[in-house]
Design an enzyme around this catalytic site. Sequence first.
Site, short mmCIF file in Angstrom:
data_model
loop_
_atom_site.label_atom_id
_atom_site.label_comp_id
_atom_site.label_asym_id
_atom_site.label_seq_id
_atom_site.Cartn_x
_atom_site.Cartn_y
_atom_site.Cartn_z
N SER A 5 -5.74 3.38 4.46
CA SER A 5 -5.28 2.54 3.36
C SER A 5 -6.44 1.83 2.67
CB SER A 5 -4.25 1.52 3.86
OG SER A 5 -3.41 1.09 2.83
N SER A 20 0.79 -1.24 0.00
CA SER A 20 0.00 0.00 0.00
C SER A 20 0.82 1.28 0.00
CB SER A 20 -0.95 0.00 1.19
OG SER A 20 -2.03 -0.88 0.98
N LYS A 61 0.12 3.63 -2.78
CA LYS A 61 -1.01 4.57 -2.74
C LYS A 61 -0.54 6.02 -2.71
CE LYS A 61 -4.60 1.65 -0.63
NZ LYS A 61 -4.05 0.34 -0.29
#
EC number: 3.4.16.-
Length: 291
Positions: free
Chosen positions: A124, A69, A72
């Site tokens: 997240s 993640s 991101k």
Amino acid sequence: MRKLMTATAALCACAVTVSAGAAWADADVQPAGSVPIPDGPAQTWIVADLDSGQVLAGRDQNVAHPPASTIKVLLALVALDELDLNSTVVADVADTQAECNCVGVKPGRSYTARQLLDGLLLVSGNDAANTLAHMLGGQDVTVAKMNAKAATLGATSTHATTPSGLDGPGGSGASTAHDLVVIFRAAMANPVFAQITAEPSAMFPSDNGEQLIVNQDELLQRYPGAIGGKTGYTNAARKTFVGAAARGGRRLVIAMMYGLVKEGGPTYWDQAATLFDWGFALNPQASVGSL
């Protein structure tokens, strides 16, 4: 563009300690005479100055691992480039069909880009990532934009396969500790990103009004001076993290990848704090190169 010196040039220019027998890309590097940096769960990491881009130390910082993640941050950069924060989208079923972590996106509900960025960066939310990709033209288009952005920034070892960092048809994706820091530096130059990543919490729409969402970056509570970061985990990536802290007029950024936490050993947060403490204690003029 990477400007890290080769081991030979570094030794000539500014006394650097490099692990014996290791190539620059696969070495522990830190200024000669500096305090040794303890081992921790992360198998690769880097410490750099957020403002100048000087690299203070690293371990295998150019070795690629799945980013999970932490990718991101790259999605957020693309969204901030292209979307008005007040622009809206009505989520569809496909947006919500994600392995969680999720922030609670519901099909048929309208969301602003800013709300989705909160859900993306604080908790997240993979559903938030999908919905932002919806706004940006779809998953494939968004991934292409993310990879183009990475290349523009000089993060040339980074390859996203999904907007969220979950494994996709193209595999787990790849990045390096070096590239994660490059991407995070660019993101922190955006005032909206810097504000969101530093938020301890935010409100997000739910069926019962607005719900409180809490930032998963535990350094905001654990480490004095922490100013934001992004966590990540998948089975392929293990634990990942990129984040920044400020002290005494300096701002440092770290990235850690492929974290293998062992029972009774230091946690990922322990290692992050150790890297920041080491960096802040280092002579500000000392470095081993630049990003």
